[in-house]
Design a protein around this motif. Structure first.
Motif, PDB file in Angstrom:
ATOM      1  N   MET A 196      14.949   9.965  -8.116  1.00 15.87           N
ATOM      2  CA  MET A 196      14.598  10.900  -9.173  1.00 15.87           C
ATOM      3  C   MET A 196      13.222  10.629  -9.791  1.00 15.87           C
ATOM      4  O   MET A 196      12.674  11.495 -10.464  1.00 15.87           O
ATOM      5  N   GLU A 197      12.662   9.447  -9.558  1.00 15.54           N
ATOM      6  CA  GLU A 197      11.372   9.128 -10.161  1.00 15.54           C
ATOM      7  C   GLU A 197      10.249   8.914  -9.161  1.00 15.54           C
ATOM      8  O   GLU A 197       9.081   8.824  -9.554  1.00 15.54           O
ATOM      9  N   ARG A 198      10.575   8.828  -7.871  1.00 16.00           N
ATOM     10  CA  ARG A 198       9.540   8.516  -6.886  1.00 16.00           C
ATOM     11  C   ARG A 198       9.432   9.518  -5.748  1.00 16.00           C
ATOM     12  O   ARG A 198       8.436   9.527  -5.019  1.00 16.00           O
ATOM     13  N   ASP A 199      10.435  10.359  -5.567  1.00 20.28           N
ATOM     14  CA  ASP A 199      10.391  11.321  -4.464  1.00 20.28           C
ATOM     15  C   ASP A 199       9.235  12.290  -4.675  1.00 20.28           C
ATOM     16  O   ASP A 199       8.830  12.567  -5.809  1.00 20.28           O
ATOM     17  N   VAL A 203      12.243  17.397  -6.031  1.00 18.94           N
ATOM     18  CA  VAL A 203      12.967  16.590  -7.003  1.00 18.94           C
ATOM     19  C   VAL A 203      13.684  17.564  -7.938  1.00 18.94           C
ATOM     20  O   VAL A 203      13.032  18.392  -8.590  1.00 18.94           O
ATOM     21  N   PRO A 204      15.001  17.524  -8.035  1.00 19.44           N
ATOM     22  CA  PRO A 204      15.712  18.518  -8.842  1.00 19.44           C
ATOM     23  C   PRO A 204      15.498  18.304 -10.332  1.00 19.44           C
ATOM     24  O   PRO A 204      15.161  17.200 -10.779  1.00 19.44           O
ATOM     25  N   ILE A 249      -1.463  22.540  -4.390  1.00 17.49           N
ATOM     26  CA  ILE A 249      -2.434  22.682  -5.472  1.00 17.49           C
ATOM     27  C   ILE A 249      -2.021  21.936  -6.733  1.00 17.49           C
ATOM     28  O   ILE A 249      -2.863  21.373  -7.446  1.00 17.49           O
ATOM     29  N   SER A 250      -0.709  21.904  -7.021  1.00 17.09           N
ATOM     30  CA  SER A 250      -0.282  21.362  -8.317  1.00 17.09           C
ATOM     31  C   SER A 250       0.897  20.400  -8.239  1.00 17.09           C
ATOM     32  O   SER A 250       1.422  19.994  -9.267  1.00 17.09           O
ATOM     33  N   ASN A 251       1.331  20.054  -7.005  1.00 16.60           N
ATOM     34  CA  ASN A 251       2.428  19.099  -6.804  1.00 16.60           C
ATOM     35  C   ASN A 251       3.747  19.589  -7.413  1.00 16.60           C
ATOM     36  O   ASN A 251       4.581  18.798  -7.841  1.00 16.60           O
ATOM     37  N   VAL A 252       3.938  20.894  -7.459  1.00 21.65           N
ATOM     38  CA  VAL A 252       5.185  21.442  -7.970  1.00 21.65           C
ATOM     39  C   VAL A 252       6.356  20.911  -7.143  1.00 21.65           C
ATOM     40  O   VAL A 252       6.242  20.754  -5.928  1.00 21.65           O
ATOM     41  N   THR A 253       7.438  20.583  -7.776  1.00 20.92           N
ATOM     42  CA  THR A 253       8.686  19.987  -7.246  1.00 20.92           C
ATOM     43  C   THR A 253       8.552  18.508  -6.927  1.00 20.92           C
ATOM     44  O   THR A 253       9.542  17.870  -6.559  1.00 20.92           O
ATOM     45  N   GLY A 254       7.346  17.920  -7.046  1.00 21.87           N
ATOM     46  CA  GLY A 254       7.192  16.480  -6.846  1.00 21.87           C
ATOM     47  C   GLY A 254       7.460  15.728  -8.140  1.00 21.87           C
ATOM     48  O   GLY A 254       7.568  16.323  -9.221  1.00 21.87           O
ATOM     49  N   HIS A 255       7.578  14.404  -8.055  1.00 24.03           N
ATOM     50  CA  HIS A 255       7.821  13.624  -9.268  1.00 24.03           C
ATOM     51  C   HIS A 255       6.620  13.723 -10.197  1.00 24.03           C
ATOM     52  O   HIS A 255       5.503  14.078  -9.787  1.00 24.03           O
ATOM     53  N   ASP A 353      19.340   7.699  -9.604  1.00 28.45           N
ATOM     54  CA  ASP A 353      18.380   7.219 -10.578  1.00 28.45           C
ATOM     55  C   ASP A 353      17.703   5.965 -10.043  1.00 28.45           C
ATOM     56  O   ASP A 353      18.044   5.460  -8.975  1.00 28.45           O
ATOM     57  N   ALA A 354      16.710   5.455 -10.806  1.00 29.53           N
ATOM     58  CA  ALA A 354      15.886   4.352 -10.314  1.00 29.53           C
ATOM     59  C   ALA A 354      16.679   3.079 -10.078  1.00 29.53           C
ATOM     60  O   ALA A 354      16.325   2.273  -9.207  1.00 29.53           O
TER      61      ALA A 354
END
Length: 490
Positions: A196-199, A203-204, A249-255, A353-354
């Protein structure tokens, strides 16, 4: 605002702890590489003393209501059952597939350019239908070429890194994909799948974030049971048309934890347009300083393609450029987003989680699907063998079916596949996942390590309902309890 748990904070409480604290010490990925040994990927060796002490309690339920058990095998066990020849890579064979994809693209263009003309087909409606078919066919062939460049990025194309990166750079650049930039961030996705913090992709949303997006309180989501088909459809259309370029362009859906970047390149940077996180800027926190020359080389490839497209537009007109390249390009975007979305989003899949994530667990949080002739032939099996690919990404796609069958007995119930309905089932699953997978949260009543395993929930009344969370209570100055309405998180 927290769900009912005892051993670990959940919901907003845990989220604030991880977001505001120092970076988590992640020793769960085997040397940050999929090729770890059995000893350093076993769950017993990866768990901390605190995690062992906080044994999971409470039944874990996926969105369908099926009981979930945390994976208990190792990378070493998986590698040991795969026949050795499955790891062999052939440059000649891989180049043959690239040649086939290029021949499909060139041959289709030649046939339509030569024969679908006013002279040969006077009817404008008929020509329009045929050129529409052209864009669809070219989109599939272009996606197949994208998959072969994907093989290059994982070094599954051939034993030669130089050949892999050369072919990958040429093919991805032709599709307006920054090859090295994508290769680096995609590699990080493989090293942190389901985290949840590094993918790095899909990332949902957490329950808190989703509540803030829809203008509700966290404790109100379980009270909503309204089906919203128009909102779901709108989201899907936007995702399928713009998801891929917006990711670049904006890393949408990334952590969005870029402040933890080891070289401090992420200070003050967040996902979103013009906020410093993208796949084209060498200063982006997605990359280390040693990678910056490769990011520039990726940009050069994009610039060459854009120059060529500009030349075509000036000499043949924008209308022709639109039909010949731009619409097929949008089809490629659609297939890439659909494939990636469905590989990592399903009512049966967990996220972690982490503190609970390990490489083995995260790689199992993927699913194989079936797309018939299109998937297995035109798209080189990327849809049908993705679980195996996340464990050992250097196995070439033409050996992935055999390797997948080999690891199924080891994975057992942890291997997931949804092949019902074939190609039609694949398309239907997009709608099903969009409706059922709106945010993730712990199973209600889960404590200990189990509270770190998150599953999809929704407010459409589908599957397991969201956990019931009581409205927060604050003490007044007179010492009396009173319900306190806390607005949505900004």
């Amino acid at each position: 605002m927290a769900a009912t748990t005892t051993a670990r904070p959940t919901g907003a409480l845990r989220r604030n702890v991880t977001a505001d604290s120092a970076p988590s010490t992640i020793a769960n990925s085997p040397s940050d590489s999929p090729a770890g040994s059995a000893s350093n990927t076993s769950l017993s060796s990866l768990a901390s003393e605190a995690e062992v002490a906080a044994k999971p309690t409470g039944k874990l339920l996926d969105t369908y209501g099926n009981e979930f058990k945390i994976p208990d095998y190792t990378i070493g066990q998986l590698r040991s059952v795969i026949p050795k020849h499955c790891f062999e890579r052939s440059a000649v064979r891989s180049l043959g597939y690239v040649a086939r994809d290029l021949a499909q693209l060139a041959g289709t263009f030649y046939l339509f350019y030569t024969y679908v003309t006013p002279e040969t087909i006077p009817s404008m409606p008929v020509r329009a239908v045929l050129w529409t078919l052209y864009t669809f066919m070219q989109g599939l062939s272009g996606t197949g070429l994208w998959v072969m460049a994907h093989e290059c990025g994982h070094q599954a194309f051939s034993p030669s890194k130089v050949l892999n990166d050369t072919v990958g750079w040429i093919c991805h650049s032709a599709l307006l994909v920054p090859y090295f930039s994508w290769k680096i961030s995609h590699g990080k996705h493989h090293k942190a799948t389901g985290h949840m913090e590094r993918d790095m992709v899909f990332v949902p949303k957490t329950r808190e974030v989703y509540a803030s997006r829809v203008g509700k309180f966290v404790h109100e989501l379980h009270e909503l049971t309204e089906e919203t088909p128009i909102a779901t459809l709108t989201h899907m259309v936007v995702q399928q048309l713009g998801g891929w370029p917006m990711y670049l362009i904006s890393n949408v859906t990334g952590h969005n934890f870029h402040e933890r970047q080891s070289e401090s390149k992420g200070t003050g940077k967040k996902n979103g347009l013009f906020k410093g996180v993208n796949h084209f800027n060498p200063a982006s926190p997605l990359y280390e300083r040693k990678d910056e020359k490769l990011i520039l080389l990726s940009d050069v490839g994009i610039a060459i393609t854009l120059a060529a497209l500009t030349w075509v537009g000036k000499n043949y007109g924008f209308a022709n450029l639109l039909v010949w390249y731009i619409i097929p390009y949008l089809w490629v975007n659609h297939w890439l987003v659909a494939i990636t979305f469905l590989q990592h989003t399903d009512p049966t899949l967990p996220h972690y989680d982490a503190q609970t994530w390990t490489y083995v667990r995260g790689a199992a949080a993927t699913i194989d699907r079936e797309f018939g002739f299109i998937g297995r032939v035109l798209l080189h099996g990327i849809i049908e063998t993705h679980v195996l690919h996340h464990y050992i990404s250097t196995i070439p796609f033409y050996n992935a079916d055999e390797a997948t069958e080999a690891i199924k007995p080891v994975m057992g119930k942890h291997y997931r596949a949804d092949t019902e309905g074939g190609s039609i089932g694949f398309l239907k699953s997009m709608w099903k996942s969009a409706r059922m997978c709106q945010w993730v949260e712990p199973t209600e009543g889960a404590t200990g390590e189990a509270a770190g395993v998150l599953f999809f929930r929704n407010h459409n009344g589908l599957g397991v309902p969201p956990a019931k969370i009581m409205a927060p209570v604050a003490q007044t100055t007179a010492g009396k309890g009173a319900k306190m309405e806390i607005g949505p998180e900004e």
